[in-house]
Design an enzyme around this catalytic site. Structure first.
Site, PDB file in Angstrom:
ATOM      1  N   THR A 187      11.742 -10.619 -31.598  1.00 24.76           N
ATOM      2  CA  THR A 187      12.478 -10.914 -32.834  1.00 24.76           C
ATOM      3  C   THR A 187      13.969 -11.067 -32.576  1.00 24.76           C
ATOM      4  OG1 THR A 187      10.823  -9.715 -34.110  1.00 24.76           O
ATOM      5  CG2 THR A 187      12.930 -10.147 -35.171  1.00 24.76           C
ATOM      6  N   CYS A 232      -9.355 -20.698 -39.790  1.00 30.38           N
ATOM      7  CA  CYS A 232      -8.303 -20.659 -38.766  1.00 30.38           C
ATOM      8  C   CYS A 232      -7.075 -19.884 -39.245  1.00 30.38           C
ATOM      9  CB  CYS A 232      -7.908 -22.080 -38.393  1.00 30.38           C
ATOM     10  SG  CYS A 232      -6.565 -22.157 -37.203  1.00 30.38           S
ATOM     11  N   CYS A 243      -3.476 -19.034 -34.894  1.00 27.99           N
ATOM     12  CA  CYS A 243      -2.954 -18.240 -33.774  1.00 27.99           C
ATOM     13  C   CYS A 243      -2.668 -19.097 -32.553  1.00 27.99           C
ATOM     14  CB  CYS A 243      -3.909 -17.093 -33.426  1.00 27.99           C
ATOM     15  SG  CYS A 243      -5.371 -17.579 -32.478  1.00 27.99           S
TER      16      CYS A 243
END
Lengths: 556, 249, 311
Positions: free
Chosen positions: A346, A525, A528
């Site tokens: 991050t 889905c 990912c």
């Protein structure tokens, strides 16, 4: 859709993806423009139905970049509320026992003093609000489906912007009753911040050969759940990491369990996608892992609230491609700025976005008309703490791959704690993740225990908790280059591993009266991107479905 | 003719509902909120009436905290002309909503009011009917077709076991059912334009309405988990049980 | 305490939903009166008088009430509630009841409770919210409680055995706001999924789209709708408007027959409020059996034709 029919809009900067990198870039751009009292138009497109809907991370967040972006973030109410109070690191020996590693023996990068347990999705929601306050146009529910290039003149070949996907196209590819053509968004500079294995980023890397001087990129798959637990077991700020059981052989990975706020914990497992056994199912490894007493002590009697999965770009410094190209920058996990020794991306993604914003704004402020290869970004990057952060941990991943969890861990201890990451040589890991898969016949089949419905669950009830939905009537967004390969090559050779590596039950080999079929349940889905990475035949291409589709993660 | 459309901000239909640990309500913290799907159909119908030249102006109204402006903007992006937010701290009950809307109707004098038949959070299915009562107007609920003809609107209603068409004297109240239309997507330029469309904010006091509670929410719990029943040995036994024990055939 | 129930009828027969509503009134307690408002509907009043537990039938027979127009009937009900001193006004949560009762409540300046599934006390009720994914316990603060009742939650009272008096109500309210134009009763015996009383759904076990004909034959006999699981839709057997559980297709019929459906949670979420669930599957371990009231472990290609033959 022919381009002639498409409308276009002009911006100074278009940003693809409202994650930490993209939003930090947008905010930094506007902050600079306001400080300089200049007009600047910035637009962010986001394929999720809202900012944060597709964001999934651990997360223990290092606030370094946020401190720079908003020094007063605490007063502004940023959702980093749970400071890390204690780090615990474990090596799981088997299904019942674990050894705690004394903190003094753990690599320094694994220490989390001053960091926060938080939901990255919520941080992004907050960043999105700040960006809008600053005048950024954010368009959730619009997927950037293709890169646009200038096709003539002096700018030929440079990035011109992106086009959003058409909406309302039926499964057979026809225009449905509410059909709406995609829109061209043109910009002086386009910042690609799609996160790990962005489908446009992948095209840019190839087109501009951005990775020609880098090691192959490496990936992991992270699977995460959010749990409500018994308040008496909850210790806000307690952070557990570790490795070992149930992964074995040459399968690397690590787990996390963080105590967040409001009697919630997050638990997850990251498995490196260079594993070799095609019988391995990351989802089932994670499910059985939760039965270990280390996790059971917290989860038992609790209730699972959410589930999700996301690939992670973890090649780090050695795999980092060139991040600039004419008219565009590739930033955050789309390029691969995650620091794997810290298991954190991050702060680095945010910083890369901010540096990108600074390079772009300085160029525009100096009268740049756009479309340049902003090498000034590279200089900024090299002189930033981000570069230092990544350089120091360049050996971490390769050491794990080369030496395994134990010896690699020892190497990393020496490297990080004694040399501060500056050990005077570099390890390289030069094999692509998908190429590591061995034939099924040479590998041990893995018998996974049945889920008990209390600590462990099946795939479909898990996907249910990710709030995943796609408009039913649309073309399949998981494209096979050759539709025959799953059954003709992947099935005999690798027992079609898509059935197992996909954490959402998208791929199935179904047998009925007509014989075997390869079925793609695209509606499941969770975006990912593991299939795009791990298919041993590199036959699956993940493209954006209709905007707004995919998971709707709360608090993830 | 002016058309008034109401919109409600609700939990997105894709998001699974989670009851708070203390059972006081459902947990709406950090979850995606969206325009109630039935309201979206109402907005679409109003815009189609405008495109067909029947409506001259589409006014969208929502009630609730500031956040509901997001849903008003969505409706404006879809094609409504202007918005009204009636600002309240919490989401009021149906009758209060109807009283507030009745005042808006009095001020705006629309020819037609279109509402969603129900909100997918409270599932009440009341507001349109209540608004019709308070304004003394005719109501066409659960509409699957709306046709304005002269001083009358013909509404085809989805009723149990079929369709019923009624003729309502204008002005009238219509509530939408799922099959009325398939809403369009908002385009990017329209989303940007929507930000500049007028949006008035009023309070219940401005409208002279005092909000009063008619119900008290005591608790919210997850539905009881269904338990497995019995296994039957044959089709004959199954039919016998369905006839004589469950009495459903 | 006294309850007024709005009868559900078509001017000739009393609809069974009324009997479930009488059961809810019985759970509240007190006297139960039934209002039959319609046109030439004496027969309905006579049937209502037979219903167990009903003490009085009010018959409002007038052309203005013939098509159950809420604009005309609501003032009648509101007037009766006020003047005759009813504490409760109940109607079945059918499209007729849902159309009428909120209008009544607003005329009485009270709130309305929709779709109650349980009576906790004289003023407290349970009702589903969020499409049945949460159950709210709600207390009414109003003097007159106006309530619609979910039929499947209350076992019907006996249609016979009562002997109520029938009183004529002469008040006529014709608001002259609305008129009945036409009615189209669903032509086929195949109702809409969301409105069907019986649904038979097929899953991936059906093997292909043609085999859904087996289900249609059973559906024809039961007046049922035919649905499908997402797996069957994804496999391309049937179009997606047949999918139970997708947007707006949450179903709660009296009888749900799941054939060759494993019972993925997405599907269960779409039909778990059904009153009775039957599962036919050859896989004994299929999760659908965990929620089925009646499970039959059998090959559907044997069991379904046999079922059709038995009905």
């Amino acid at each position: 859709m022919s381009e002639a029919e498409r409308e276009s809009m002009e911006f100074d900067v278009v940003i693809v993806g409202a994650g930490p990198a993209g939003l930090s870039a947008a905010i930094r751009l506007m902050q600079q423009a306001q400080a300089a009292e200049q007009e600047l138009t910035v637009c962010v497109v986001e394929k999720g139905s809202e900012v944060g809907a597709h964001i999934l991370s651990g997360a223990v967040i290092e606030p370094r970049a946020l401190n720079e972006l908003f020094p007063d973030w605490r007063d502004l109410g940023a959702p980093l509320k749970t400071a890390v109070t204690e780090d615990q690191i474990y090596l799981l020996k088997d299904a019942d026992s674990a050894r705690r590693i004394p903190n003094a023996l753990a690599p320094k990068t694994m220490h989390n003093d001053g960091n926060y347990v938080a939901s990255l999705g919520n941080l992004c929601r907050w960043l999105g609000e700040r960006a809008e306050e600053l005048g950024v146009e954010i368009f959730p529910g619009f997927a950037a489906a293709e890169v646009l290039y200038h096709d003539d003149g002096p700018l030929k070949g440079s990035v011109k912007g992106i086009a959003t996907g058409d909406m309302g196209v039926t499964a057979s590819g026809e225009q449905g009753p509410n059909y709406m053509p995609g829109m061209e968004l043109h910009a002086k500079y386009t910042l690609f911040t799609e996160g790990c294995r962005g489908h446009l980023g992948k095209q840019l890397i190839e087109k501009f050969a951005l990775d020609q001087d880098a090691d192959p990129q490496h990936y992991g798959i992270g699977i995460k759940e959010l749990w409500d637990i018994d308040p008496s077991k909850h210790q806000p700020g307690l952070v557990l990491h570790g490795a070992g059981w149930p992964l074995e052989g040459d399968t690397n990975g690590g787990f996390f369990l963080y105590h967040a706020e409001d009697n919630q914990v997050v638990v997850g497992l990251i498995i490196d996608l260079n594993y070799s056994n095609p019988w391995l199912s990351p989802f089932d490894e994670f499910q059985r892992m939760k039965h270990h007493p280390l996790f059971r002590q917290y989860l038992e009697g609790g209730k699972r609230v959410s589930y999700g999965a996301r690939a992670i770009t973890k090649g780090g410094f050695n795999s980092l491609p060139k991040m600039t190209m004419p008219g565009a920058l590739l930033l955050g996990c789309d390029a691969g700025t995650l620091n794997f020794s810290k298991i954190k991306g991050t702060h680095t993604a945010m910083k890369s976005g901010m540096l990108g914003a600074e390079a772009v704004f300085e160029a525009l402020a100096a009268g740049d008309e756009g479309s340049k290869d902003l090498t000034a970004f590279t200089d900024k990057f090299k002189s930033s703490w981000l570069y230092d952060d990544l350089f120091r941990s360049r050996n971490f991943g390769p050491a794990m791959h080369k030496f395994g969890t134990l010896l690699g861990g020892a190497f990393n201890f020496v490297d990080q704690n004694i040399f501060g990451g500056k050990i005077p040589f570099t390890l390289h890991d030069t094999r692509r993740d998908y190429a590591e898969l061995k034939p099924a016949s040479e590998c041990k089949q893995i018998e996974y225990p049945k889920p008990d419905g209390k600590l462990s669950f099946d795939k479909l009830s898990s996907v249910f908790l990710s709030n995943t939905n796609h408009e039913e009537d649309q073309p399949c967004h998981l494209k096979l280059k050759d539709a025959s390969i799953p059954l003709s090559i992947n099935l005999p050779k690798w027992a079609e591993p898509a059935q197992r590596y996909c954490p959402a039950g998208v791929y199935e080999v179904v047998e009925d009266a007509q014989g075997k079929r390869f079925q793609i349940n695209a509606q499941n889905c969770v975006h990912c991107k593991t299939c795009d990475i791990k298919d041993p035949s590199q036959n699956i291409t993940w493209v954006t479905p209709e905007g707004g589709g995919g998971p709707t993660y709360p608090n993830m | 003719m002016k058309v008034l459309v109401t919109v409600k901000r609700v939990l997105d239909y894709n998001v699974k509902v989670r009851v708070k640990a203390d059972r006081s309500d459902v947990d709406l913290a950090n979850v995606k909120m969206a325009l109630n799907p039935f309201c979206e159909i109402a907005v679409e119908e109003a815009i189609r009436l405008k495109e067909a030249g029947v409506a001259t102006e589409v006014v969208v109204v929502s009630i609730g905290p500031k956040a509901v402006q997001e849903q008003i903007r969505t409706a404006l992006a879809l094609g409504a002309d202007r918005g009204i937010q009636i600002e309240t701290d919490t989401m009021p009950e149906s009758l209060s909503v109807a009283k507030l809307l009745a005042k808006v109707v009095e001020e705006e004098q629309p020819g037609l009011v279109i509402l969603g038949k129900q909100a997918i959070d409270s599932d009440n299915n009341q507001t349109g009917q209540m608004l019709a009562a308070l304004t003394g107007l005719a109501q066409g609920t659960f509409a699957s077709e709306v046709k304005v003809e002269g001083d009358e609107v013909l509404v085809t209603r989805e009723v149990d076991g079929g369709l019923q068409t009624v003729g309502l004297k204008l002005p009238a109240i219509v509530t939408t059912d799922l099959r009325l239309n398939e809403p369009r997507y908002a385009s990017l330029p329209n989303i940007m334009k929507a930000k500049k469309k007028p949006l008035d904010v009023k309070t219940p006091a401005d409208l002279g309405v005092e909000l009063r509670a008619h119900t008290e929410l005591l608790s919210v719990e997850p539905p009881a988990e269904r338990k497995g029943g019995i296994k039957v040995g044959s089709v004959a036994e199954l039919v016998e049980k369905l006839k004589n024990e469950a009495k459903v055939i | 305490m006294a309850t007024l129930i709005i009868a559900e009828h078509d001017n000739s027969t009393l609809k069974p939903a009324t009997l479930n509503t009488v059961a809810a009134a019985a759970a509240i307690g007190g006297d139960v009166a039934v209002l039959v408002a319609g046109e030439s509907c004496q027969a309905v009043a006579d049937q209502a008088a037979q219903v167990a537990g009903v003490s009085k039938v009010l018959l409002a027979d007038n052309a203005a009430y013939g098509h159950q127009l809420a604009e005309n009937i609501a003032p009648l009900v509101a007037e009766l509630a006020k003047t005759a001193g009813f504490d409760y006004v109940l109607a079945p949560a059918t499209t007729t009841g849902k159309n009428l009762l909120p209008r009544v409540a607003a005329l009485l300046d009270v709130g309305q409770l929709s779709d109650i599934v349980a009576v906790e006390s004289a003023d407290t009720f349970k009702r589903p919210i969020y499409a049945g994914n949460a159950i709210a316990t709600v207390k009414s603060l109003d003097a007159i409680k106006v309530i619609t009742v979910r039929g499947t939650a209350f076992d019907p009272v006996a249609a016979e055995g009562g002997s109520a008096s029938v009183e004529a109500v002469t008040a006529v309210h014709d608001a002259a706001l609305s008129r009945f134009v036409s009615e189209e009763v669903a032509k086929s015996d195949r109702p809409e999924l969301t409105a069907a009383r019986v649904i038979i759904s097929g899953g991936r076990g059906m093997g292909n789209g043609e085999n859904f004909a087996l289900l249609e034959k059973v559906a024809d006999k039961l007046g049922a709708a035919v649905g499908a699981s997402r797996a069957a839709v994804d496999a391309g057997f049937v179009p997606n408007d047949m999918q139970v559980g997708q947007t707006g297709k949450i179903v709660a019929p009296d009888l749900y027959i799941a054939v060759g459906i494993s019972g993925a949670i997405q599907h269960l979420a779409g039909m778990k409020d059904s009153k009775v669930i039957v599962a036919i599957n050859k896989d004994e371990e299929a999760p659908i059996f965990q929620v089925a009231d009646y499970g039959l472990v059998a090959d559907l290609f044997d069991a379904v034709p046999e079922l059709e033959g038995t009905l």
